[in-house]
Design a protein around this motif. Structure first.
Motif, PDB file in Angstrom:
ATOM      1  N   GLY A   1       0.801  -1.223   0.000  1.00 39.59           N
ATOM      2  CA  GLY A   1       0.000   0.000   0.000  1.00 39.59           C
ATOM      3  C   GLY A   1       0.830   1.268   0.000  1.00 39.59           C
ATOM      4  O   GLY A   1       0.354   2.334  -0.418  1.00 39.59           O
TER       5      GLY A   1
ATOM      6  N   MET B   1      -7.120   3.898   5.802  1.00 42.16           N
ATOM      7  CA  MET B   1      -6.722   2.932   4.777  1.00 42.16           C
ATOM      8  C   MET B   1      -7.933   2.440   3.995  1.00 42.16           C
ATOM      9  O   MET B   1      -7.852   2.215   2.782  1.00 42.16           O
ATOM     10  CB  MET B   1      -5.989   1.755   5.418  1.00 42.16           C
ATOM     11  CG  MET B   1      -4.604   2.111   5.948  1.00 42.16           C
ATOM     12  SD  MET B   1      -3.814   0.741   6.816  1.00 42.16           S
ATOM     13  CE  MET B   1      -3.483  -0.382   5.446  1.00 42.16           C
TER      14      MET B   1
ATOM     15  N   GLU C   1     -10.406   4.141   3.271  1.00 42.92           N
ATOM     16  CA  GLU C   1     -10.706   5.217   2.332  1.00 42.92           C
ATOM     17  C   GLU C   1      -9.593   5.392   1.309  1.00 42.92           C
ATOM     18  O   GLU C   1      -9.656   6.277   0.454  1.00 42.92           O
ATOM     19  CB  GLU C   1     -10.909   6.528   3.100  1.00 42.92           C
ATOM     20  CG  GLU C   1     -12.132   6.490   4.006  1.00 42.92           C
ATOM     21  CD  GLU C   1     -12.239   7.735   4.871  1.00 42.92           C
ATOM     22  OE1 GLU C   1     -11.361   8.617   4.739  1.00 42.92           O
ATOM     23  OE2 GLU C   1     -13.185   7.838   5.659  1.00 42.92           O
ATOM     24  N   ALA C   2      -8.535   4.539   1.431  1.00 42.66           N
ATOM     25  CA  ALA C   2      -7.415   4.520   0.478  1.00 42.66           C
ATOM     26  C   ALA C   2      -6.690   5.849   0.376  1.00 42.66           C
ATOM     27  O   ALA C   2      -6.354   6.321  -0.709  1.00 42.66           O
ATOM     28  CB  ALA C   2      -7.892   4.083  -0.905  1.00 42.66           C
ATOM     29  N   HIS C   3      -6.423   6.472   1.538  1.00 47.24           N
ATOM     30  CA  HIS C   3      -5.555   7.642   1.531  1.00 47.24           C
ATOM     31  C   HIS C   3      -4.609   7.563   2.713  1.00 47.24           C
ATOM     32  O   HIS C   3      -4.815   6.795   3.638  1.00 47.24           O
ATOM     33  CB  HIS C   3      -6.353   8.955   1.556  1.00 47.24           C
ATOM     34  CG  HIS C   3      -7.119   9.179   2.821  1.00 47.24           C
ATOM     35  ND1 HIS C   3      -6.517   9.570   4.002  1.00 47.24           N
ATOM     36  CD2 HIS C   3      -8.443   9.077   3.093  1.00 47.24           C
ATOM     37  CE1 HIS C   3      -7.442   9.712   4.938  1.00 47.24           C
ATOM     38  NE2 HIS C   3      -8.612   9.411   4.419  1.00 47.24           N
TER      39      HIS C   3
ATOM     40  N   LYS D   1      -3.265   1.810 -10.158  1.00 45.53           N
ATOM     41  CA  LYS D   1      -3.693   2.610  -9.006  1.00 45.53           C
ATOM     42  C   LYS D   1      -4.884   1.965  -8.305  1.00 45.53           C
ATOM     43  O   LYS D   1      -4.946   1.904  -7.077  1.00 45.53           O
ATOM     44  CB  LYS D   1      -4.054   4.023  -9.478  1.00 45.53           C
ATOM     45  CG  LYS D   1      -4.284   4.996  -8.342  1.00 45.53           C
ATOM     46  CD  LYS D   1      -4.480   6.404  -8.884  1.00 45.53           C
ATOM     47  CE  LYS D   1      -4.662   7.384  -7.744  1.00 45.53           C
ATOM     48  NZ  LYS D   1      -4.838   8.776  -8.244  1.00 45.53           N
ATOM     49  N   THR D   2      -5.817   1.445  -9.089  1.00 37.84           N
ATOM     50  CA  THR D   2      -7.008   0.815  -8.518  1.00 37.84           C
ATOM     51  C   THR D   2      -6.642  -0.432  -7.722  1.00 37.84           C
ATOM     52  O   THR D   2      -7.152  -0.656  -6.621  1.00 37.84           O
ATOM     53  CB  THR D   2      -8.011   0.435  -9.622  1.00 37.84           C
ATOM     54  OG1 THR D   2      -8.397   1.608 -10.333  1.00 37.84           O
ATOM     55  CG2 THR D   2      -9.249  -0.223  -9.016  1.00 37.84           C
TER      56      THR D   2
ATOM     57  N   ILE E   1      -3.813  -1.204  -6.214  1.00 40.59           N
ATOM     58  CA  ILE E   1      -3.140  -0.853  -4.964  1.00 40.59           C
ATOM     59  C   ILE E   1      -4.151  -0.340  -3.945  1.00 40.59           C
ATOM     60  O   ILE E   1      -4.067  -0.643  -2.755  1.00 40.59           O
ATOM     61  CB  ILE E   1      -2.042   0.197  -5.225  1.00 40.59           C
ATOM     62  CG1 ILE E   1      -0.893  -0.454  -6.003  1.00 40.59           C
ATOM     63  CG2 ILE E   1      -1.518   0.781  -3.918  1.00 40.59           C
ATOM     64  CD1 ILE E   1       0.204   0.491  -6.386  1.00 40.59           C
ATOM     65  N   HIS E   2      -5.137   0.410  -4.395  1.00 39.91           N
ATOM     66  CA  HIS E   2      -6.182   0.900  -3.488  1.00 39.91           C
ATOM     67  C   HIS E   2      -6.988  -0.262  -2.912  1.00 39.91           C
ATOM     68  O   HIS E   2      -7.381  -0.240  -1.745  1.00 39.91           O
ATOM     69  CB  HIS E   2      -7.107   1.875  -4.218  1.00 39.91           C
ATOM     70  CG  HIS E   2      -6.511   3.233  -4.390  1.00 39.91           C
ATOM     71  ND1 HIS E   2      -7.115   4.238  -5.102  1.00 39.91           N
ATOM     72  CD2 HIS E   2      -5.343   3.753  -3.931  1.00 39.91           C
ATOM     73  CE1 HIS E   2      -6.352   5.316  -5.084  1.00 39.91           C
ATOM     74  NE2 HIS E   2      -5.278   5.035  -4.379  1.00 39.91           N
TER      75      HIS E   2
ATOM     76  N   THR F   1      -4.913  -1.863  -0.201  1.00 36.01           N
ATOM     77  CA  THR F   1      -4.888  -0.994   0.974  1.00 36.01           C
ATOM     78  C   THR F   1      -6.185  -1.092   1.754  1.00 36.01           C
ATOM     79  O   THR F   1      -6.183  -1.144   2.992  1.00 36.01           O
ATOM     80  CB  THR F   1      -4.649   0.471   0.543  1.00 36.01           C
ATOM     81  OG1 THR F   1      -3.398   0.564  -0.136  1.00 36.01           O
ATOM     82  CG2 THR F   1      -4.630   1.396   1.755  1.00 36.01           C
ATOM     83  N   ARG F   2      -7.323  -1.141   1.045  1.00 33.28           N
ATOM     84  CA  ARG F   2      -8.619  -1.234   1.724  1.00 33.28           C
ATOM     85  C   ARG F   2      -8.766  -2.576   2.452  1.00 33.28           C
ATOM     86  O   ARG F   2      -9.305  -2.634   3.565  1.00 33.28           O
ATOM     87  CB  ARG F   2      -9.753  -1.054   0.712  1.00 33.28           C
ATOM     88  CG  ARG F   2      -9.925   0.385   0.248  1.00 33.28           C
ATOM     89  CD  ARG F   2     -11.201   0.564  -0.579  1.00 33.28           C
ATOM     90  NE  ARG F   2     -11.489   1.954  -0.818  1.00 33.28           N
ATOM     91  CZ  ARG F   2     -11.193   2.619  -1.923  1.00 33.28           C
ATOM     92  NH1 ARG F   2     -10.590   1.976  -2.917  1.00 33.28           N
ATOM     93  NH2 ARG F   2     -11.488   3.898  -2.066  1.00 33.28           N
TER      94      ARG F   2
END
Length: 215
Positions: free
Chosen positions: A25, A93, A95-97, A180-181, A183-184, A187-188
């Motif tokens: 992440g 995380m 919220e993926a930020h 990018k998607t 990895i998000h 992370t979620r």
């Protein structure tokens, strides 16, 4: 010889620590922090970040509980505080930020300094941040405090540090494959796992602080 419960605690510590550190992440941040680096500089940053994680978490695995005793803080209270901290991290995380706990604006600016980027902000606080430090201290306490058993925590710490090095070395390839998607999504998923871990930590800590409260 370790008891089955000790082995279980060690396994839980390894899995939870990997979820908290979340090297996959952090790859987008690594790529951003090392933008403009040569391949040699990028690999050096990956190595330094991994060594920073190893060093910081090792110190807290052995000295964390002593520090709590010095300040008169019970492990149960630290478990509750750490659980709340992890919960905030997990929510960010999901919220993926990047949580402010892991990187402030000032620390993001420091990423421009190539000589120290592997230590700050990548090593601390992005990877070996409050969440990971809290978990290592609590895990060390769960292993009854014996030196040999506590030393075994170096196994999950070492494996996580190795995963950081491997993830960052392969960052360009992983980012291209996952996108990018992707990895998000990772992370979620890690965020959901950490949320569950944090609730367990809070419940366990409250149970020790207030016996009978959760029964």
């Amino acid at each position: 010889m370790m008891h089955d419960m000790d082995l279980l605690e060690l396994l839980k510590a390894a899995l939870a620590l990997f979820a908290i550190v979340d090297p996959v992440g952090v790859i987008p941040i690594f790529l951003m922090a090392t933008h403009g680096f040569t391949l040699t500089q990028s690999r050096a940053a990956a190595r330094i970040a991994a060594l920073t994680v190893l060093g910081v978490l090792t110190i807290f695995a052995f000295a964390g509980e002593t520090l709590l005793t010095f300040f008169g803080i019970r492990l149960a209270a630290f478990s509750v505080a750490g659980g709340l901290l992890l919960l905030l991290l997990a929510l960010s995380m999901v919220e993926a930020h990047v949580s402010p706990q892991r990187q402030t604006q000032d620390e993001a600016v420091e990423a421009e300094e190539k000589d120290s980027v592997g230590v700050v902000p990548l090593g601390v606080p992005l990877l070996a941040g409050p969440g990971a430090i809290t978990h290592v201290i609590v895990a060390a306490g769960a292993l009854e405090g014996h030196t040999l058993q506590r030393g075994l925590l170096l196994l999950p710490v070492g494996l996580v540090a190795l995963s950081v090095w491997l993830a960052f070395r392969a960052a360009p390839v992983i980012a291209k494959r996952l996108g990018k998607t992707g990895i998000h999504v990772v992370t979620r998923l890690m965020g959901l796992i950490i949320a569950a871990i944090s609730i367990e930590m809070i419940a366990r800590g409250l149970g020790e602080l207030f016996p009978g409260l959760l029964t």
